[in-house]
Design an enzyme around this catalytic site. Structure first.
Site, short mmCIF file in Angstrom:
data_model
loop_
_atom_site.label_atom_id
_atom_site.label_comp_id
_atom_site.label_asym_id
_atom_site.label_seq_id
_atom_site.Cartn_x
_atom_site.Cartn_y
_atom_site.Cartn_z
N SER A 23 -9.22 2.69 3.09
CA SER A 23 -8.20 3.31 2.27
C SER A 23 -7.34 2.32 1.48
CB SER A 23 -7.28 4.18 3.14
OG SER A 23 -6.65 3.42 4.15
N SER B 88 -10.10 0.29 7.02
CA SER B 88 -9.41 0.52 5.75
C SER B 88 -9.00 -0.74 5.00
CB SER B 88 -8.17 1.39 5.97
OG SER B 88 -8.55 2.72 6.23
N LYS C 233 0.84 -1.21 0.00
CA LYS C 233 0.00 0.00 0.00
C LYS C 233 0.87 1.25 0.00
CE LYS C 233 -3.89 1.92 2.69
NZ LYS C 233 -4.77 1.65 3.85
#
Length: 473
Positions: free
Chosen positions: A155, A179, A80
């Site tokens: 996210s 997330s 990520k």
């Protein structure tokens, strides 16, 4: 094996092929590079690629005997775009860091690479991971593969969309207020927020910052368990990290261990939930009765969740980003500015109250799980929403006060220190995925994974991804 068959294969099956010498890490990188060229332009899941670095790493790994290549044996994994990978752009989704190239990887990445992961891409994230819709001013929005007019959530939206489209077999994510879990739900994949300390990482801004945890994402429970095994382990660099368990999480997934008593809650008593989502997740919970479990409607008392999370999240934003507000305010998105300013307004008394609330919520959770093996609850309160909506402003007639309140169904579980796994459990009438959270007591990660695998087998939805991106008409 043809490239298309490799793309559709499970991570566990691909690792078996790596260990058997049937494919090499370089073969897999070739397959991924081609697949990314075919589909990623439609979803924008992996905006930063580092195939040269990946091939260098793969060749170095291939100099070792296969038995010494770690748990992942050379399987490619994206990281990520909040987490440092040495020599690779790490923007955090912010114009402030659009040219930031760290010289050293985060401890998590070093550990994964030591376990045979080959990093080939960074997955898209909203600015600083703030907001459960993956868009930013650097790379734009990540779109939902099931309907590219919809959000992939956030996210870890890039990671989820990559898994769903076959540009990743496994993916790394992070989770503060859902997330990992929300994107897994929106994209029809699996994501797990593990127990605090289960996955070591490089501490930043504070040793005891634990609202956010690193975790695994995958297309099925066994693959997720494999990645959690590769992520787990204790390091002095992260004083809160836990030792890897004596029995692997993959073994737990394959154990067939069935939960005996299940609690189901449609809303945790803290939030409205879309009726269709509520019905789909309730039906999934009830199907655990087929495995012989007692299923009852119940949940812990987490009534303080909104107040508590609002304060603790704001405090975290203040200690990590106040200097950016002072020096780069014009480059921050409004939601981030608001969150930092909320943190700077806090008093010691307000923070003290929030910390006490979290202690009380965790204690009630521990007591609750003395009666129930697992708790099942919707992962998100709505199906995937239009990507142009920055966040969910309203649900079932209730308007929310801010951009994070709609996430109460996930952040209540964060506050109570519980591991939680989002599992695909059905589809709306319009064909959009819905996920259910499987929640356990603190440090019951193996039990959560085992229960998730039982439900996954009952529901029979494993294998619905990867898909080619599409827009529904």
């Amino acid at each position: 094996m043809p490239a298309q068959d490799l793309i559709r294969a499970t991570a566990c099956a691909v690792v078996d092929k790596l260990r058997a010498g049937e494919v090499t890490p370089l073969d897999l990188l070739d397959v991924l590079e081609k697949r990314i060229a075919e589909v990623d332009g439609q979803v924008n899941a992996l905006p930063t690629l580092c195939f040269d670095r990946a091939r260098t790493s793969a060749k170095a790994l291939m100099q070792k005997p296969i038995a010494e290549r770690g748990l992942l044996a050379g399987l490619p994994v994206p990281i990520k775009d909040l987490t440092d990978v040495a020599g690779v752009l790490n923007t955090q989704g912010s114009p402030i860091f659009r040219d930031n190239i760290p010289s050293r990887s985060d401890l998590l990445v070093e550990h994964l690479e030591g376990n045979g992961a080959v990093v080939y891409a960074k997955s898209n994230t909203p600015e600083f991971g703030a907001g459960a819709n993956t868009f930013n001013e650097v790379f734009g929005a990540t779109l939902n593969p099931w309907d590219t007019s919809k959000s992939a959530a956030g996210s870890s939206g890039g990671a989820a969309a990559a898994l769903a489209t076959g540009t990743a077999w496994l993916a790394h994510g992070t989770d503060m207020g859902g997330s990992l879990r929300s994107p897994a739900s929106f994209c029809g994949v699996v994501g797990m927020r593990p127990s605090i300390g289960r996955v070591a990482h490089t501490p930043k801004f504070g040793i005891d910052r634990n609202l956010t945890q690193q975790g695994p994402m995958a297309r099925n429970v066994e693959d997720l368990a494999l990645l959690l095994d590769a992520m787990s382990g204790d390091y002095a660099d992260d004083p809160l990290s836990l030792p890897a368990p004596a029995t692997s999480f993959l073994s737990a997934a394959r154990s067939g261990s069935k939960p005996r008593r299940i609690a189901h809650s449609p809303d945790l008593g803290v939030t409205p939930v879309d009726p269709e989502v509520k019905a789909i997740t309730r039906k999934a919970a009830e199907r655990l009765a087929e495995a012989g479990a007692i299923v009852e409607e119940a949940h812990p008392d987490w009534r303080e969740a909104h107040e508590c999370f609002h304060v603790l999240r704001a405090f975290d934003f203040a200690i990590t980003k106040a200097n950016l507000l002072r020096t780069k305010r014009d480059l921050l998105k409004p939601e981030v500015i608001w969150n930092i300013e909320e943190g700077l307004k806090l008093t010691v008394e307000t923070h003290e109250r929030a910390l006490a609330q979290r202690v009380a919520m965790t204690a009630r959770a521990v007591e609750f799980f003395k009666t129930y093996d697992l708790l099942l609850v919707p992962t998100t309160i709505v199906p995937p929403f239009p990507v142009e909506n920055r966040y969910v402003a309203e649900c079932a007639g209730k308007r929310f006060d801010n951009y994070i309140e709609w996430l109460g169904i996930v952040y209540a579980i964060t506050l109570a220190c519980c591991p939680a796994l989002s599992l695909p459990c059905g589809f709306t009438e319009s064909g959009l995925p819905v996920g259910v959270q499987i929640v356990g007591a603190p440090r019951s990660d193996a039990q959560v994974i085992a229960g998730a695998k039982v439900l996954e087998d009952i529901l029979g939805l494993r294998g619905t991804t990867p898909i080619d991106p599409k827009m529904k008409r």
